[in-house]
Write a protein that holds these residues in place. Sequence first.
Motif, PDB file in Angstrom:
ATOM      1  N   VAL A 199      17.670 -56.155  -1.047  1.00  0.00           N
ATOM      2  CA  VAL A 199      18.599 -55.921   0.066  1.00  0.00           C
ATOM      3  C   VAL A 199      19.496 -57.136   0.270  1.00  0.00           C
ATOM      4  CG1 VAL A 199      18.737 -55.580   2.569  1.00  0.00           C
ATOM      5  CG2 VAL A 199      17.154 -54.228   1.215  1.00  0.00           C
ATOM      6  N   LEU A 200      18.948 -58.330   0.141  1.00  0.00           N
ATOM      7  CA  LEU A 200      19.747 -59.543   0.312  1.00  0.00           C
ATOM      8  C   LEU A 200      20.818 -59.651  -0.771  1.00  0.00           C
ATOM      9  CD1 LEU A 200      20.196 -62.120   1.931  1.00  0.00           C
ATOM     10  CD2 LEU A 200      18.525 -63.241   0.454  1.00  0.00           C
ATOM     11  N   LEU A 201      20.472 -59.374  -2.005  1.00  0.00           N
ATOM     12  CA  LEU A 201      21.447 -59.423  -3.089  1.00  0.00           C
ATOM     13  C   LEU A 201      22.536 -58.365  -2.889  1.00  0.00           C
ATOM     14  CD1 LEU A 201      22.302 -60.618  -5.804  1.00  0.00           C
ATOM     15  CD2 LEU A 201      20.877 -58.892  -6.894  1.00  0.00           C
ATOM     16  N   THR A 202      22.148 -57.176  -2.486  1.00  0.00           N
ATOM     17  CA  THR A 202      23.126 -56.121  -2.226  1.00  0.00           C
ATOM     18  C   THR A 202      24.058 -56.507  -1.083  1.00  0.00           C
ATOM     19  OG1 THR A 202      21.538 -54.474  -2.973  1.00  0.00           O
ATOM     20  CG2 THR A 202      23.377 -53.681  -1.651  1.00  0.00           C
ATOM     21  N   THR A 203      23.511 -57.129  -0.052  1.00  0.00           N
ATOM     22  CA  THR A 203      24.327 -57.573   1.076  1.00  0.00           C
ATOM     23  C   THR A 203      25.334 -58.629   0.647  1.00  0.00           C
ATOM     24  OG1 THR A 203      22.513 -57.098   2.595  1.00  0.00           O
ATOM     25  CG2 THR A 203      24.236 -58.554   3.396  1.00  0.00           C
ATOM     26  N   LEU A 204      24.923 -59.537  -0.223  1.00  0.00           N
ATOM     27  CA  LEU A 204      25.854 -60.561  -0.702  1.00  0.00           C
ATOM     28  C   LEU A 204      26.991 -59.953  -1.513  1.00  0.00           C
ATOM     29  CD1 LEU A 204      23.347 -63.392  -1.685  1.00  0.00           C
ATOM     30  CD2 LEU A 204      24.841 -63.272   0.309  1.00  0.00           C
ATOM     31  N   VAL A 205      26.697 -58.963  -2.334  1.00  0.00           N
ATOM     32  CA  VAL A 205      27.751 -58.292  -3.106  1.00  0.00           C
ATOM     33  C   VAL A 205      28.683 -57.528  -2.175  1.00  0.00           C
ATOM     34  CG1 VAL A 205      28.191 -56.515  -4.836  1.00  0.00           C
ATOM     35  CG2 VAL A 205      26.398 -58.181  -5.214  1.00  0.00           C
ATOM     36  N   LEU A 206      28.130 -56.878  -1.159  1.00  0.00           N
ATOM     37  CA  LEU A 206      28.962 -56.175  -0.186  1.00  0.00           C
ATOM     38  C   LEU A 206      29.838 -57.141   0.609  1.00  0.00           C
ATOM     39  CD1 LEU A 206      26.467 -53.497   1.152  1.00  0.00           C
ATOM     40  CD2 LEU A 206      28.503 -53.107  -0.237  1.00  0.00           C
ATOM     41  N   ALA A 207      29.316 -58.323   0.931  1.00  0.00           N
ATOM     42  CA  ALA A 207      30.115 -59.327   1.643  1.00  0.00           C
ATOM     43  C   ALA A 207      31.271 -59.808   0.770  1.00  0.00           C
ATOM     44  CB  ALA A 207      29.233 -60.495   2.063  1.00  0.00           C
ATOM     45  N   ALA A 208      31.020 -59.974  -0.524  1.00  0.00           N
ATOM     46  CA  ALA A 208      32.108 -60.360  -1.432  1.00  0.00           C
ATOM     47  C   ALA A 208      33.153 -59.255  -1.505  1.00  0.00           C
ATOM     48  CB  ALA A 208      31.540 -60.665  -2.816  1.00  0.00           C
ATOM     49  N   GLY A 209      32.710 -57.998  -1.517  1.00  0.00           N
ATOM     50  CA  GLY A 209      33.658 -56.888  -1.509  1.00  0.00           C
ATOM     51  C   GLY A 209      34.462 -56.812  -0.226  1.00  0.00           C
ATOM     52  N   ALA A 210      33.823 -57.090   0.892  1.00  0.00           N
ATOM     53  CA  ALA A 210      34.541 -57.113   2.174  1.00  0.00           C
ATOM     54  C   ALA A 210      35.570 -58.237   2.196  1.00  0.00           C
ATOM     55  CB  ALA A 210      33.553 -57.266   3.324  1.00  0.00           C
ATOM     56  N   THR A 213      17.877 -59.914   8.551  1.00  0.00           N
ATOM     57  CA  THR A 213      16.654 -59.103   8.507  1.00  0.00           C
ATOM     58  C   THR A 213      16.024 -59.094   7.115  1.00  0.00           C
ATOM     59  OG1 THR A 213      17.981 -57.112   8.175  1.00  0.00           O
ATOM     60  CG2 THR A 213      17.306 -57.621  10.432  1.00  0.00           C
ATOM     61  N   ALA A 214      16.846 -59.175   6.076  1.00  0.00           N
ATOM     62  CA  ALA A 214      16.288 -59.243   4.713  1.00  0.00           C
ATOM     63  C   ALA A 214      15.541 -60.557   4.500  1.00  0.00           C
ATOM     64  CB  ALA A 214      17.404 -59.092   3.682  1.00  0.00           C
ATOM     65  N   VAL A 215      16.097 -61.661   4.999  1.00  0.00           N
ATOM     66  CA  VAL A 215      15.408 -62.955   4.864  1.00  0.00           C
ATOM     67  C   VAL A 215      14.103 -62.946   5.653  1.00  0.00           C
ATOM     68  CG1 VAL A 215      15.574 -65.408   5.446  1.00  0.00           C
ATOM     69  CG2 VAL A 215      17.480 -64.267   4.325  1.00  0.00           C
ATOM     70  N   ILE A 216      14.118 -62.345   6.827  1.00  0.00           N
ATOM     71  CA  ILE A 216      12.879 -62.247   7.608  1.00  0.00           C
ATOM     72  C   ILE A 216      11.833 -61.440   6.847  1.00  0.00           C
ATOM     73  CG2 ILE A 216      11.883 -61.223   9.699  1.00  0.00           C
ATOM     74  CD1 ILE A 216      14.482 -62.020  11.146  1.00  0.00           C
ATOM     75  N   ARG A 217      12.255 -60.348   6.208  1.00  0.00           N
ATOM     76  CA  ARG A 217      11.318 -59.525   5.436  1.00  0.00           C
ATOM     77  C   ARG A 217      10.786 -60.296   4.234  1.00  0.00           C
ATOM     78  NH1 ARG A 217       7.618 -56.833   6.381  1.00  0.00           N
ATOM     79  NH2 ARG A 217       8.879 -56.078   8.080  1.00  0.00           N
ATOM     80  N   ILE A 218      11.619 -61.121   3.615  1.00  0.00           N
ATOM     81  CA  ILE A 218      11.162 -61.926   2.474  1.00  0.00           C
ATOM     82  C   ILE A 218      10.139 -62.961   2.924  1.00  0.00           C
ATOM     83  CG2 ILE A 218      11.901 -63.637   0.763  1.00  0.00           C
ATOM     84  CD1 ILE A 218      14.559 -62.086   0.587  1.00  0.00           C
ATOM     85  N   VAL A 219      10.388 -63.596   4.049  1.00  0.00           N
ATOM     86  CA  VAL A 219       9.496 -64.664   4.526  1.00  0.00           C
ATOM     87  C   VAL A 219       8.182 -64.103   5.072  1.00  0.00           C
ATOM     88  CG1 VAL A 219       9.255 -66.472   6.270  1.00  0.00           C
ATOM     89  CG2 VAL A 219      11.382 -66.251   5.000  1.00  0.00           C
ATOM     90  N   ARG A 220       8.259 -63.033   5.849  1.00  0.00           N
ATOM     91  CA  ARG A 220       7.051 -62.511   6.510  1.00  0.00           C
ATOM     92  C   ARG A 220       6.159 -61.693   5.597  1.00  0.00           C
ATOM     93  NH1 ARG A 220       8.158 -59.783  12.012  1.00  0.00           N
ATOM     94  NH2 ARG A 220       5.913 -59.653  11.858  1.00  0.00           N
ATOM     95  N   GLY A 221       6.733 -61.055   4.590  1.00  0.00           N
ATOM     96  CA  GLY A 221       5.898 -60.289   3.658  1.00  0.00           C
ATOM     97  C   GLY A 221       5.475 -58.952   4.229  1.00  0.00           C
ATOM     98  N   PRO A 222       4.239 -58.620   4.273  1.00  0.00           N
ATOM     99  CA  PRO A 222       3.043 -59.324   3.818  1.00  0.00           C
ATOM    100  C   PRO A 222       2.746 -59.088   2.336  1.00  0.00           C
ATOM    101  CG  PRO A 222       2.375 -57.361   4.975  1.00  0.00           C
ATOM    102  CD  PRO A 222       3.879 -57.417   5.021  1.00  0.00           C
ATOM    103  N   SER A 223       3.322 -58.042   1.750  1.00  0.00           N
ATOM    104  CA  SER A 223       2.981 -57.752   0.363  1.00  0.00           C
ATOM    105  C   SER A 223       4.130 -58.171  -0.556  1.00  0.00           C
ATOM    106  CB  SER A 223       2.697 -56.260   0.184  1.00  0.00           C
ATOM    107  OG  SER A 223       3.885 -55.527   0.354  1.00  0.00           O
ATOM    108  N   LEU A 224       3.839 -58.181  -1.832  1.00  0.00           N
ATOM    109  CA  LEU A 224       4.855 -58.517  -2.823  1.00  0.00           C
ATOM    110  C   LEU A 224       5.969 -57.469  -2.831  1.00  0.00           C
ATOM    111  CD1 LEU A 224       5.732 -60.371  -5.117  1.00  0.00           C
ATOM    112  CD2 LEU A 224       4.384 -58.969  -6.658  1.00  0.00           C
ATOM    113  N   MET A 225       5.631 -56.217  -2.594  1.00  0.00           N
ATOM    114  CA  MET A 225       6.638 -55.157  -2.565  1.00  0.00           C
ATOM    115  C   MET A 225       7.644 -55.383  -1.437  1.00  0.00           C
ATOM    116  SD  MET A 225       7.824 -52.506  -4.007  1.00  0.00           S
ATOM    117  CE  MET A 225       6.545 -51.872  -5.055  1.00  0.00           C
TER     118      MET A 225
END
Length: 84
Positions: A58-69, A38-50
């Motif tokens: 969210v994607l970076l946080t998810t990757l850190v959480l996956a490493a912790g898991a 869902t984070a990748v979808i939000r990055i691709v679809r946008g629509p704004s820079l925010m």
Amino acid sequence: MIHPSAVATAIFDGSPLGTLELVLVWIAGALLAASAITAVIRIVRGPSLMDRMIGSDVLLTTLVLAAGAALTATPHPPNAPIPL
């Protein structure tokens, strides 16, 4: 992510993962994968820079959480310093 054969053969105190622990690891993996998708979808679809900035955070946080898991599912993880 955690490879299924590594999870199935992970050893805690000399005994293999129990059924409950294995189910919890799979549930955590599924939730982390859904979060990353869902984070990748939000990055691709946008629509704004925010939206793209929040998605990348969210994607970076998810990757850190996956490493912790992954650290919690293996007895002597070789990648222990990554989340630190």
